[in-house]
Design a protein around this motif. Sequence first.
Motif, mmCIF file in Angstrom:
data_model
loop_
_atom_site.group_PDB
_atom_site.id
_atom_site.type_symbol
_atom_site.label_atom_id
_atom_site.label_comp_id
_atom_site.label_asym_id
_atom_site.label_seq_id
_atom_site.Cartn_x
_atom_site.Cartn_y
_atom_site.Cartn_z
ATOM 1 N N PRO A 113 0.821 -1.211 0.000
ATOM 2 C CA PRO A 113 0.000 0.000 0.000
ATOM 3 C C PRO A 113 0.852 1.257 0.000
ATOM 4 N N SER A 114 0.267 2.348 -0.450
ATOM 5 C CA SER A 114 0.965 3.627 -0.454
ATOM 6 C C SER A 114 1.302 4.051 0.969
ATOM 7 N N THR A 115 2.481 4.637 1.143
ATOM 8 C CA THR A 115 2.840 5.238 2.428
ATOM 9 C C THR A 115 2.427 6.712 2.482
ATOM 10 N N GLY A 116 1.816 7.213 1.421
ATOM 11 C CA GLY A 116 1.301 8.576 1.379
ATOM 12 C C GLY A 116 2.148 9.533 0.578
ATOM 13 N N ASP A 117 3.474 9.324 0.591
ATOM 14 C CA ASP A 117 4.383 10.172 -0.175
ATOM 15 C C ASP A 117 5.728 9.456 -0.229
ATOM 16 N N TRP A 118 6.682 10.090 -0.905
ATOM 17 C CA TRP A 118 7.997 9.453 -1.065
ATOM 18 C C TRP A 118 8.978 9.855 0.030
ATOM 19 N N GLY A 119 8.455 10.443 1.104
ATOM 20 C CA GLY A 119 9.304 10.780 2.229
ATOM 21 C C GLY A 119 8.873 10.107 3.512
ATOM 22 N N THR A 120 7.977 9.112 3.411
ATOM 23 C CA THR A 120 7.444 8.433 4.591
ATOM 24 C C THR A 120 7.626 6.933 4.438
ATOM 25 N N ALA A 121 8.081 6.285 5.494
ATOM 26 C CA ALA A 121 8.255 4.833 5.496
ATOM 27 C C ALA A 121 7.151 4.171 6.300
ATOM 28 N N ASP A 122 6.791 2.966 5.900
ATOM 29 C CA ASP A 122 5.833 2.163 6.648
ATOM 30 C C ASP A 122 6.234 0.704 6.520
ATOM 31 N N THR A 123 5.454 -0.190 7.129
ATOM 32 C CA THR A 123 5.816 -1.611 7.111
ATOM 33 C C THR A 123 4.611 -2.478 6.792
ATOM 34 N N VAL A 124 4.877 -3.609 6.164
ATOM 35 C CA VAL A 124 3.923 -4.719 6.055
ATOM 36 C C VAL A 124 4.709 -6.008 6.269
ATOM 37 N N SER A 125 3.989 -7.058 6.618
ATOM 38 C CA SER A 125 4.631 -8.354 6.815
ATOM 39 C C SER A 125 4.230 -9.310 5.701
ATOM 40 N N VAL A 126 5.217 -10.022 5.170
ATOM 41 C CA VAL A 126 4.956 -10.988 4.097
ATOM 42 C C VAL A 126 5.451 -12.361 4.529
ATOM 43 N N PRO A 127 4.717 -13.425 4.200
ATOM 44 C CA PRO A 127 5.186 -14.756 4.554
ATOM 45 C C PRO A 127 6.278 -15.232 3.595
ATOM 46 N N VAL A 128 7.381 -15.714 4.153
ATOM 47 C CA VAL A 128 8.501 -16.194 3.347
ATOM 48 C C VAL A 128 8.943 -17.548 3.885
ATOM 49 N N GLN A 129 9.077 -18.526 2.995
ATOM 50 C CA GLN A 129 9.515 -19.878 3.388
ATOM 51 C C GLN A 129 11.042 -19.909 3.419
ATOM 52 N N LEU A 130 11.613 -20.128 4.617
ATOM 53 C CA LEU A 130 13.062 -20.141 4.775
ATOM 54 C C LEU A 130 13.536 -21.521 5.234
ATOM 55 N N LYS A 131 14.786 -21.804 4.938
ATOM 56 C CA LYS A 131 15.419 -23.040 5.390
ATOM 57 C C LYS A 131 16.303 -22.738 6.591
#
Length: 619
Positions: free
Chosen positions: A574-592
């Motif tokens: 999703p948009s963080t609102g502008d190119w000077g703001t950071a945000d986070t999301v979590s994604v599932p990743v299969q790791l060994k």
Amino acid sequence: MRSSSYAPTVPARRSLRALLVLALTAATAAALPSARAATPTPTVTPAASTSAASTPAASTSALAAKPYMGWSSWSMQSSKYPGLNPDGDYSYLTEKNVLKQADALAAKLKPFGYEYVNLDAGWWMDQAWKPGFDGYGRQKADPGRFPRGMKPVADHIHGKGLKAGIYLPVGLQKEAYGEGKVPIWNAGDCTTADVVYGDLRTTNGWDSAYKLDFSDPCAQKYVDSQARLFADWGYDFLKLDGVGPGSGKNGDQYDNVADVAAWNKAIAATGRPIHLEVSWSLDIGRIADWKKYSNGWRIDTDVECYCNTLVSWENSVDDRWDDLPGWTRHAGPGGWNDLDSLDVGNGEMDGLTKAERQSYATLWAIAKSPLYTGDDLTKLDSYGVSLLTNREVIALNQGSMPPARPITPSDPQQVWAAKNTDGSYTVALFNLADRPAAVSADWAALGFTGKAAVRDLWNRENLGSYKDKVTQALPAHGSRLFTVTPRGTALTTTGYEAEAAANTLGGNASLADCSACSGGKKVGNLYVGGSLRFNDVVVAEAGTYQVKVAYVSGDPRSVEVSANGNGSTSHKFPSTGDWGTADTVSVPVQLKAGANTITFDSGSGYAPDIDRIDVPKSS
């Protein structure tokens, strides 16, 4: 919009109302100065100030301490649903209909916090959409729609213990110009020629008005005169519509920040607390101004479909999940993100399934959007009543919790959450796909592990304890809304910066400075094959990890995520609102177990800029 004032010039994706377009064309032609007769000498006597107008003005924050709740006329005005507008398009707005809805609001919804009865566009228009003005260029109630004028309407609403709202488009309406000879009330020698630019440049979302020129004090005097009129009538709310930047227009002539500031000043001068709401689809780049001068701002186009129901899922209800995230951090006491009318109470007339009605109500509630319905309150069905009067859900909207935001990517199945002041979480699961699907909220994405107690807010029941996550099978466009109370421990993670020398950049990817990013740097230019590979991501055991990704993106963008060279999964951030703001999301990743690589690849499009990732120490 609320496609208003000269109403439905709506975005291109919507159908226009031919009758109104014809009326608009005729009205605009008639408004040209060369075709205008001279305005007669006015004989209007200004109304005396009411006692309410002399009371001290409420501060902005006190006035909008929480999102407002109520009813608005526009949804029924704009709909083609049989019987709503029997006298022609937009004919629903009459004194009789408004008072009927006010009585129903008082009887059915007032005990739950609903209090505003807001009249939208057309109160000064006849059924042919011809406007009326007083001798000072101010909108005048149409005697056909409101035979007693506007003050008795507000008095009736107040008599029910409710608040009254009114509407204006921004600027000086063309028909009020009167060859520039119309005097401005209580403003000396000022006339309409003094309040606008000499070249008669137009403004607002429909170009239905001339732009006010605030370099001349007469322009502020004109706004003052309008605010004084509304205060004397006893109105508590003003929706100022067609405001830019935004509302489908950009450029200097459509920049109405000065108008909003003038209204803020004029309202304060009346001494009456009047909530100022600005509309529609406003430019997020001017959020500082909307927050400074108003109590709320529309972030999007009209929710109505301008069809044979009030709304439709595909028209613009579903757009809000993509359009809202960048705005969420800006809402709070004093000013709120306005998602538009909540039309979930009339069943068939709403044009939605029950699942869609619940999802619609869920997003509005957790976003802390104002909760104002456009439904016929005299015909609420039982399911609609259950959605509009659920005290636990209303408490989320009206309470101290921050607005929820997406904690997963904006994929068809997504999770939104907010941490509450008592340490619990508000968690909403959404299936925005056109077919049933399971949606999971992982505790790791919330920041803890172990068990948590889960309460279902719509069904008002405790579901018991869940370990690591809660998963629900949802219908198409369905949702669930929970309070999640952690019983486990805080999540521990290992952080990896995107700019680390051990990483591998591919294609156009490059480092860039980023004051909002954790290490002061980010990796950008992830487009058309640009990639970022995190090397040596070490975990102790194999499993699926909820990897939290910090990123920057001024608009929603997709990225391909993969591990160890295996198949990638596309996620829309999703948009963080502008190119000077950071945000986070979590994604599932299969790791060994041991060392891994995690790659973010733009594929054939444009991906967000990446700041860092945080990988849980256990799956």
